[in-house]
Structure formats: C-alpha cells, structure tokens
Design an enzyme around this catalytic site. Sequence first.
Site, PDB file in Angstrom:
ATOM      1  N   ILE A  23      -2.342   8.502  50.373  1.00  0.00           N
ATOM      2  CA  ILE A  23      -2.010   7.083  50.747  1.00  0.00           C
ATOM      3  C   ILE A  23      -0.619   7.158  51.501  1.00  0.00           C
ATOM      4  O   ILE A  23      -0.082   6.655  52.500  1.00  0.00           O
ATOM      5  CB  ILE A  23      -1.804   6.292  49.581  1.00  0.00           C
ATOM      6  CG1 ILE A  23      -3.296   5.983  49.109  1.00  0.00           C
ATOM      7  CG2 ILE A  23      -1.200   5.162  49.845  1.00  0.00           C
ATOM      8  CD1 ILE A  23      -3.280   5.201  47.646  1.00  0.00           C
ATOM      9  N   ASP A  69      11.382  16.663  44.303  1.00  0.00           N
ATOM     10  CA  ASP A  69      10.657  15.965  43.068  1.00  0.00           C
ATOM     11  C   ASP A  69      11.379  14.772  42.577  1.00  0.00           C
ATOM     12  O   ASP A  69      12.718  14.969  42.170  1.00  0.00           O
ATOM     13  CB  ASP A  69      10.925  17.251  41.712  1.00  0.00           C
ATOM     14  CG  ASP A  69      10.109  16.788  40.513  1.00  0.00           C
ATOM     15  OD1 ASP A  69       9.873  15.456  40.489  1.00  0.00           O
ATOM     16  OD2 ASP A  69       9.790  17.717  39.676  1.00  0.00           O
ATOM     17  N   ASN A  96       6.351   6.069  46.975  1.00  0.00           N
ATOM     18  CA  ASN A  96       4.852   6.288  46.369  1.00  0.00           C
ATOM     19  C   ASN A  96       4.285   7.172  45.799  1.00  0.00           C
ATOM     20  O   ASN A  96       3.137   7.346  45.205  1.00  0.00           O
ATOM     21  CB  ASN A  96       4.465   6.263  48.161  1.00  0.00           C
ATOM     22  CG  ASN A  96       2.844   6.833  47.951  1.00  0.00           C
ATOM     23  OD1 ASN A  96       1.994   5.939  47.931  1.00  0.00           O
ATOM     24  ND2 ASN A  96       2.483   8.102  48.279  1.00  0.00           N
ATOM     25  N   SER A 148      -0.324  -0.469  41.673  1.00  0.00           N
ATOM     26  CA  SER A 148      -1.673   0.042  41.425  1.00  0.00           C
ATOM     27  C   SER A 148      -2.459  -1.322  41.041  1.00  0.00           C
ATOM     28  O   SER A 148      -1.695  -1.955  40.439  1.00  0.00           O
ATOM     29  CB  SER A 148      -2.067   1.116  40.648  1.00  0.00           C
ATOM     30  OG  SER A 148      -3.409   1.220  40.258  1.00  0.00           O
ATOM     31  N   TYR A 163      -0.754   5.596  32.742  1.00  0.00           N
ATOM     32  CA  TYR A 163      -0.723   5.220  34.141  1.00  0.00           C
ATOM     33  C   TYR A 163      -0.684   3.792  34.237  1.00  0.00           C
ATOM     34  O   TYR A 163       0.115   3.290  35.089  1.00  0.00           O
ATOM     35  CB  TYR A 163      -2.070   5.795  34.889  1.00  0.00           C
ATOM     36  CG  TYR A 163      -2.234   5.325  36.325  1.00  0.00           C
ATOM     37  CD1 TYR A 163      -1.464   6.545  37.308  1.00  0.00           C
ATOM     38  CD2 TYR A 163      -2.738   4.460  36.716  1.00  0.00           C
ATOM     39  CE1 TYR A 163      -1.461   6.229  38.678  1.00  0.00           C
ATOM     40  CE2 TYR A 163      -2.912   4.119  38.321  1.00  0.00           C
ATOM     41  CZ  TYR A 163      -2.131   4.961  39.068  1.00  0.00           C
ATOM     42  OH  TYR A 163      -2.539   4.905  40.401  1.00  0.00           O
ATOM     43  N   LYS A 167       2.626   1.649  35.872  1.00  0.00           N
ATOM     44  CA  LYS A 167       2.373   0.869  37.164  1.00  0.00           C
ATOM     45  C   LYS A 167       2.709  -0.662  36.842  1.00  0.00           C
ATOM     46  O   LYS A 167       3.217  -1.366  37.822  1.00  0.00           O
ATOM     47  CB  LYS A 167       0.868   0.815  37.804  1.00  0.00           C
ATOM     48  CG  LYS A 167       0.595   2.323  38.168  1.00  0.00           C
ATOM     49  CD  LYS A 167       1.407   2.833  39.217  1.00  0.00           C
ATOM     50  CE  LYS A 167       1.017   4.009  40.035  1.00  0.00           C
ATOM     51  NZ  LYS A 167       1.907   4.360  40.984  1.00  0.00           N
TER      52      LYS A 167
HETATM   53  P1  NDP Z   1      -2.545  12.130  45.919  1.00  0.00           P
HETATM   54  O1  NDP Z   1      -2.478  12.885  44.679  1.00  0.00           O
HETATM   55  O2  NDP Z   1      -3.475  12.160  47.126  1.00  0.00           O
HETATM   56  O3  NDP Z   1      -1.115  12.205  46.841  1.00  0.00           O
HETATM   57  C1  NDP Z   1       0.199  12.070  46.249  1.00  0.00           C
HETATM   58  C2  NDP Z   1       1.306  12.892  46.785  1.00  0.00           C
HETATM   59  O4  NDP Z   1       2.327  12.717  45.740  1.00  0.00           O
HETATM   60  C3  NDP Z   1       1.058  14.293  46.600  1.00  0.00           C
HETATM   61  O5  NDP Z   1       1.261  15.097  47.914  1.00  0.00           O
HETATM   62  C4  NDP Z   1       1.745  14.923  45.510  1.00  0.00           C
HETATM   63  O6  NDP Z   1       1.984  16.260  45.588  1.00  0.00           O
HETATM   64  C5  NDP Z   1       3.132  13.963  45.466  1.00  0.00           C
HETATM   65  N1  NDP Z   1       3.735  14.063  44.169  1.00  0.00           N
HETATM   66  C6  NDP Z   1       3.247  14.293  43.017  1.00  0.00           C
HETATM   67  N2  NDP Z   1       4.356  14.356  42.109  1.00  0.00           N
HETATM   68  C7  NDP Z   1       5.423  14.142  42.720  1.00  0.00           C
HETATM   69  C8  NDP Z   1       6.830  14.103  42.508  1.00  0.00           C
HETATM   70  N3  NDP Z   1       7.265  14.309  41.298  1.00  0.00           N
HETATM   71  N4  NDP Z   1       7.738  14.133  43.443  1.00  0.00           N
HETATM   72  C9  NDP Z   1       7.252  14.114  44.747  1.00  0.00           C
HETATM   73  N5  NDP Z   1       6.011  13.945  45.276  1.00  0.00           N
HETATM   74  C10 NDP Z   1       5.244  14.229  44.239  1.00  0.00           C
HETATM   75  O7  NDP Z   1      -2.015  10.412  45.428  1.00  0.00           O
HETATM   76  P2  NDP Z   1      -2.705   9.092  46.413  1.00  0.00           P
HETATM   77  O8  NDP Z   1      -2.430   9.285  47.694  1.00  0.00           O
HETATM   78  O9  NDP Z   1      -3.763   8.782  45.853  1.00  0.00           O
HETATM   79  O10 NDP Z   1      -1.654   8.184  45.624  1.00  0.00           O
HETATM   80  C11 NDP Z   1      -0.251   7.849  46.109  1.00  0.00           C
HETATM   81  C12 NDP Z   1       0.098   6.639  45.159  1.00  0.00           C
HETATM   82  O11 NDP Z   1      -0.736   5.558  45.022  1.00  0.00           O
HETATM   83  C13 NDP Z   1       0.305   7.183  43.788  1.00  0.00           C
HETATM   84  O12 NDP Z   1       1.493   6.317  43.243  1.00  0.00           O
HETATM   85  C14 NDP Z   1      -0.817   6.496  43.064  1.00  0.00           C
HETATM   86  O13 NDP Z   1      -0.743   6.241  41.814  1.00  0.00           O
HETATM   87  C15 NDP Z   1      -1.187   5.396  43.702  1.00  0.00           C
HETATM   88  N6  NDP Z   1      -2.317   4.780  43.773  1.00  0.00           N
HETATM   89  C16 NDP Z   1      -3.442   5.621  44.136  1.00  0.00           C
HETATM   90  C17 NDP Z   1      -4.810   4.878  44.017  1.00  0.00           C
HETATM   91  C18 NDP Z   1      -5.986   5.750  44.491  1.00  0.00           C
HETATM   92  O14 NDP Z   1      -7.057   5.307  44.188  1.00  0.00           O
HETATM   93  N7  NDP Z   1      -5.827   6.810  45.034  1.00  0.00           N
HETATM   94  C19 NDP Z   1      -5.066   3.466  43.649  1.00  0.00           C
HETATM   95  C20 NDP Z   1      -3.814   2.591  43.352  1.00  0.00           C
HETATM   96  C21 NDP Z   1      -2.746   3.415  43.320  1.00  0.00           C
HETATM   97  P3  NDP Z   1       0.993  17.278  44.875  1.00  0.00           P
HETATM   98  O15 NDP Z   1      -0.439  17.066  45.229  1.00  0.00           O
HETATM   99  O16 NDP Z   1       1.620  18.629  45.206  1.00  0.00           O
HETATM  100  O17 NDP Z   1       1.211  17.241  43.332  1.00  0.00           O
END
Ligand code: NDP
Length: 258
Positions: A23, A69, A96, A148, A163, A167
């Site tokens: 996202i 982070d 995000n 979310s 979670y 949220k």
């Molecule tokens: P992804 O796992 O595809 O992407 C999330 C990104 O955030 C990854 O690149 C991850 O890195 C990075 N990340 C994780 N922890 C940290 C941290 N501590 N500091 C900085 N970056 C970090 O997730 P989505 O794109 O699906 O989700 C994005 C957001 O949308 C989240 O907040 C999620 O809760 C929310 N969301 C998602 C939904 C879905 O169905 N996909 C639905 C509703 C909300 P790495 O992969 O290396 O850990």
Amino acid sequence: MGIIEKLRLDGKKTFVTGGARGIGYNIAIALAEAGADVAIVDVDEAVAKTSAEEIAKATGKKTLALKADVTKKAEVDGMIDAVLKAFGRIDVAFANAGICKNIPAEEMTLEDWNQVININLTGVFLTAQAAGKVMIRQGGGSIINTASMSAHIVNVPQPQCSYNASKAAVIQLTKSLAVEWALKNVRVNSISPGYIGTDLTLNSPALKPLIEKWNAMAPLRRLGKPEELQAIAVYLAGDSSAFTTGSDFVIDGAFTCI
Ligand code: NDP
C-alpha cells in the site's frame, strides 16, 4: 482552477513510511504522479532504494530512500532530518508502516502484543509527532495515517486482537491530533482499507489460505488492489481537502456494511 488541477501536488514534499512495498509503495507513486517529491521510508533499505528509483524513473520526480524503524524515536527523528535536508520542508507525512500477527488472545505473549502496538500505534505517533512539529513550524501540512477496517470490525476467522486494537487506537489518535493541531493548519486524517492484495495478505502463510473465505464474505467478492487507495491519498495530501481533518475514510468494497 478546475478540480483536477486543484488535486495536483506539484511542489509538495512528502514521505511515506512502509513505502517500499504494498500500500505504501502505491501511495508513494501516486503522490509522485500528482507532482510531489517523495521519500520512501522503510526498515527494508534495499527494497526502499529500488522502489524510490522506480518511482523517480516513472514520474521524473525527486525521490529518496531512507531506512528507519518507526518504533525507534531516534531513527524517526533522523529520517525527518534527512527529508528536511533533501527537500527543505515537509508538506505531507504518510504514516503507513504496519504489521499483523494472527495469534489467539489466550496464547499471545507480551512480546508479540508489544511488537504490533509498537509498530502500528507508537510508530504512527512518533511519525506524526516528528512531522507535526515541522509542520507547525512551517505553518501547515497534512498527515495521513493508515488505519484499517479492523478498527471498525472484528475480522474472522483469524484471531488478531492486537492488530484490531492498534488500528482502532490509530483512528482515535488521528482525531486527537486533528483537534490539537487544527488551528496550526496541520490536518490529520486516516484511511481504513479493507482486505488489500499485498505481501501482508497474499504472501502470509497464515492469511493466504483465508482469502477465499474473506472473498465469500465480501460484497464485491474480491480483495481490493493497492492502487484503489491512490485517489484518496492524493485527495488527503493536497489543498483541496483543506476542510477535511479528523476524518477516517473506509475503503473496503462495503465489507464493513454487512
Ligand atoms: P506490507 O507488509 O506489504 O508493507 C508494509 C511495509 O512496512 C513493509 O515494507 C515493511 O517492511 C514495512 N515495515 C514493517 N515494520 C516497519 C517498521 N517498524 N518501520 C518501518 N517500516 C516497517 O503491508 P501492506 O502494504 O499490506 O500494509 C500497509 C499498511 O496498511 C499497514 O499499516 C497495514 O496494517 C495496513 N492495512 C493493510 C491491509 C491489507 O489487507 N493489506 C488492510 C488494511 C490496512 P518489511 O516487509 O521489511 O517488514
């Protein structure tokens, strides 16, 4: 000026946490397509770099890859300094980054609980606080947090209480900051996506087998695509949403209606 021109983000300086993939990546490229310079902030530095390069190539805008982070205040502050150094100001902050853990409540360790709360809630607070300070100094800005649909409903069949709680708290944090910073011209809103096809869902061994079940419950009978969140992100980032603050936007294909 017509509405399409008003939606443009030319000259805006932005960053997206968790922007390397999913996202966040789709939001980052949308901001750049609309004219903004974008910093991609992620724990995964290598993917952040590739994503930033792809976005620069596709849009011609200035991009930046930063490793941070969001649970670590010093890293968030360092990231803000690096964005300011490269771009000179911060108009739009997209908090995000988030994770999900599917663990029954009675089996949840404190460590698992804290990890989700630290990234999803404290990470959003640290990001919004650091960006908000800059925006207050500048005289304004727009902060957008990814919440979310899980803030509004309890997902089934997977157990994910940390979670859902994190949220729901993001939405109340968003509203609190919007009220505190209203007269400082810093707007704070959140988006609440339904199930979206990203690594978090498609490549999670725990969640992937559940997709058919979710689709059977979903009025549109499918997951959302990350690009289906781009328009709301561009709207909230820009000046045409000047009267929009403290709002949460549920984009879930009517999942939470039933
Ligand atoms: P992804 O796992 O595809 O992407 C999330 C990104 O955030 C990854 O690149 C991850 O890195 C990075 N990340 C994780 N922890 C940290 C941290 N501590 N500091 C900085 N970056 C970090 O997730 P989505 O794109 O699906 O989700 C994005 C957001 O949308 C989240 O907040 C999620 O809760 C929310 N969301 C998602 C939904 C879905 O169905 N996909 C639905 C509703 C909300 P790495 O992969 O290396 O850990």
